[in-house]
Design an enzyme around this catalytic site. Structure first.
Site, PDB file in Angstrom:
ATOM      1  N   ASP A  10       0.945  -1.362   0.158  1.00  0.00           N
ATOM      2  CA  ASP A  10       0.082   0.439   0.343  1.00  0.00           C
ATOM      3  C   ASP A  10       1.012   1.794  -0.114  1.00  0.00           C
ATOM      4  OD1 ASP A  10      -1.988   1.909   0.587  1.00  0.00           O
ATOM      5  OD2 ASP A  10      -1.372   1.930   2.485  1.00  0.00           O
TER       6      ASP A  10
ATOM      7  N   ASP B  64      -0.442   5.047   1.214  1.00  0.00           N
ATOM      8  CA  ASP B  64      -0.253   6.163   2.646  1.00  0.00           C
ATOM      9  C   ASP B  64      -0.130   5.677   3.579  1.00  0.00           C
ATOM     10  OD1 ASP B  64      -0.991   8.513   0.731  1.00  0.00           O
ATOM     11  OD2 ASP B  64      -2.516   7.246  -0.038  1.00  0.00           O
TER      12      ASP B  64
END
Length: 214
Positions: free
Chosen positions: A10, A12
């Site tokens: 991922d 953020d």
């Protein structure tokens, strides 16, 4: 090193230290639209989802036109006025270290334009063989991002380890039948992360790298 072929990160809250910026921009976008801003806790819960799904979950009473307008405010202001992305401490060096043993990829709730800006900000574009965004694939927790990356790279989903900071990342991995681990540097608390089965939880990327090397 543990026998995975690709690590799917991922962005953020996992690689980029951006959670506080996202909270601030969502609240500002609601204020500019004339709505009471959601709480920080509510916003942290939806970080990782695609923008439309996130706004719909924050305010179920909004119609499609209102969601589109708030989303436009968020995307325009964030792209033009937010601070450049900053990776967590040591993240760049750890990614370069892991690149010696694994293919690296990104699956993010961002749109393509914002992810490309983040990759440019951090000088990490050359490190990733594949990237997927929420305007190219179904939003997390749907498995499409993971499956699309695996298809591009020619690996089975069980050979791809998903690394994320939210339950949305972990559930995406589960739906793709891929293994997953979590980091506690982002939007969701350890208690939230524990609600979705996964292999391990780490305080940050250095602990992840150490675990992979065991």
């Amino acid at each position: 090193m543990k026998p995975y072929r690709v690590l799917i990160f991922d962005w953020d809250g996992t690689l980029a230290d951006s959670t506080a910026q996202i909270v601030s921009r969502v609240q500002t976008s609601f204020s500019e639209f004339g709505r009471t801003p959601p709480s920080e806790t509510a916003i942290r819960d939806i970080i990782g989802l695609g923008l439309h799904d996130a706004l719909r979950r924050l305010c179920p009473d909004l119609n499609d036109r209102q969601i589109t307008e708030i989303g436009r405010m968020y995307q325009t202001d964030r792209f033009h006025h937010s601070q450049p992305d900053t990776l967590f401490e040591r993240a760049h060096d750890i990614l370069r270290q892991l690149q010696q043993h694994y293919w690296l990829a990104v699956a993010t709730g961002r749109g393509r334009r914002k992810l490309d800006a983040g990759l440019a900000d951090t000088g990490t574009r050359p490190l990733f063989l594949a990237t997927r965004t929420a305007d190219e694939c179904a939003s997390k927790p749907q498995p499409e991002m993971v499956l699309s990356i695996c298809n591009e790279l020619g690996v089975h989903p069980r050979e791809a380890l998903v690394i994320g900071d939210t339950t949305h990342d972990l559930q995406m991995a589960a739906n793709a039948r891929s293994p997953a681990v979590s980091v506690t540097t982002g939007a969701h608390t350890p208690e939230q992360l524990q609600t979705v089965p996964h292999l391990a939880m780490f305080n940050g990327l250095p602990d992840l790298a150490a675990w992979l090397a065991e």
